[in-house]
Design a protein around this motif. Structure first.
Motif, mmCIF file in Angstrom:
data_model
loop_
_atom_site.group_PDB
_atom_site.id
_atom_site.type_symbol
_atom_site.label_atom_id
_atom_site.label_comp_id
_atom_site.label_asym_id
_atom_site.label_seq_id
_atom_site.Cartn_x
_atom_site.Cartn_y
_atom_site.Cartn_z
ATOM 1 N N TYR A 1 0.855 -1.187 0.000
ATOM 2 C CA TYR A 1 0.000 0.000 0.000
ATOM 3 C C TYR A 1 0.892 1.239 0.000
ATOM 4 O O TYR A 1 1.982 1.229 0.589
ATOM 5 N N PRO A 2 0.466 2.323 -0.645
ATOM 6 C CA PRO A 2 1.353 3.485 -0.849
ATOM 7 C C PRO A 2 2.000 4.042 0.412
ATOM 8 O O PRO A 2 3.178 4.417 0.394
ATOM 9 N N ASP A 3 1.247 4.142 1.520
ATOM 10 C CA ASP A 3 1.821 4.707 2.743
ATOM 11 C C ASP A 3 2.753 3.736 3.457
ATOM 12 O O ASP A 3 3.619 4.153 4.232
ATOM 13 N N ALA A 4 2.547 2.443 3.224
ATOM 14 C CA ALA A 4 3.216 1.428 4.036
ATOM 15 C C ALA A 4 4.743 1.500 4.039
ATOM 16 O O ALA A 4 5.360 1.409 5.112
ATOM 17 N N PRO A 5 5.431 1.665 2.894
ATOM 18 C CA PRO A 5 6.894 1.708 2.942
ATOM 19 C C PRO A 5 7.424 2.852 3.804
ATOM 20 O O PRO A 5 8.414 2.700 4.525
ATOM 21 N N HIS A 6 6.750 4.001 3.751
ATOM 22 C CA HIS A 6 7.193 5.167 4.509
ATOM 23 C C HIS A 6 6.905 4.999 5.997
ATOM 24 O O HIS A 6 7.688 5.426 6.844
#
Length: 216
Positions: A82-87
């Motif tokens: 999910y887009p937020d997950a790596p950050h």
């Protein structure tokens, strides 16, 4: 329980960081109040938008280092967190007193580990990093270990607690399946989420954990 969710394609990067970073530095990061000693994540439809055992056809390979980093399988299907997950993983893994772990019922543990090894985390948001060499692997963020196998989540947490020595009350768990709320019988705080791990859900989970601890 029947698996009815459809594969959610990675969200294309449009050059904006709005989905990857909170608008401001998270308030919970600087308010001086305690944080959980351990944050535990489910995988399917929590960390990534697909079922690891039915949507991916091996072998897999890394095809893009862009945001988010993307994998491709044998059929040419693309997969990402999910887009937020790596950050979120990058930030939480940098906290001095909070660790990360995985608790997943996926029957394809080896494949899940391979996905986590291939995907890379972004550099720190401020650009100030002493790290050298290859980007940090996603799997390396989970310093409290990976419990990936079929069975009750109660077993996952019992193993995690034994290995880490962290009390259940100091654990915050993110999962998308309501039956897994059973872990709260151990004293774990679980945040039930619907659309994957986001900055908003992370903050709500931390507030929920603090409320359970009587912290205001």
């Amino acid at each position: 329980m029947a698996k009815s969710k459809k594969l959610a394609k990675p969200i294309p990067n449009n050059g904006s960081s709005a989905s990857a970073h909170p608008a401001t530095s998270p308030s919970w990061l600087h308010d001086g109040l305690p944080l959980p000693r351990l944050i535990v994540l489910d995988l399917d439809y929590t960390l990534w938008p697909f079922y690891s055992d039915i949507h991916i056809s091996t072998p897999i390979r890394l095809v893009s280092h862009s945001s988010p980093p993307t994998l491709a399988d044998r059929n040419g299907e693309h997969f990402a967190l999910y887009p937020d997950a790596p950050h979120i993983l990058r930030l939480v893994s940098s906290l001095p007193h909070t660790r990360l772990a995985v608790a997943s019922k996926s029957p394809v543990g080896d494949l899940c580990r391979e996905v986590l090894k291939l995907l890379r985390l972004p550099p720190p948001a401020d650009g100030a990093s002493s790290e050298r060499g290859a980007p940090k692997r996603t799997v390396d963020a989970f310093d409290a270990g990976l419990e990936i196998y079929e069975g009750t989540k109660l077993r996952h947490f019992e193993v995690i607690a034994k290995r880490t020595g962290i009390p259940f009350g100091q654990m915050l768990f993110f999962d998308d399946e309501r039956p897994n709320l059973e872990v709260e019988s151990l004293g774990v705080t679980m945040r039930l989420i619907r659309d994957g791990l986001t900055w908003e859900e992370l903050e709500k989970g931390i507030m929920q954990w603090r409320a359970n601890q009587g912290i205001e």
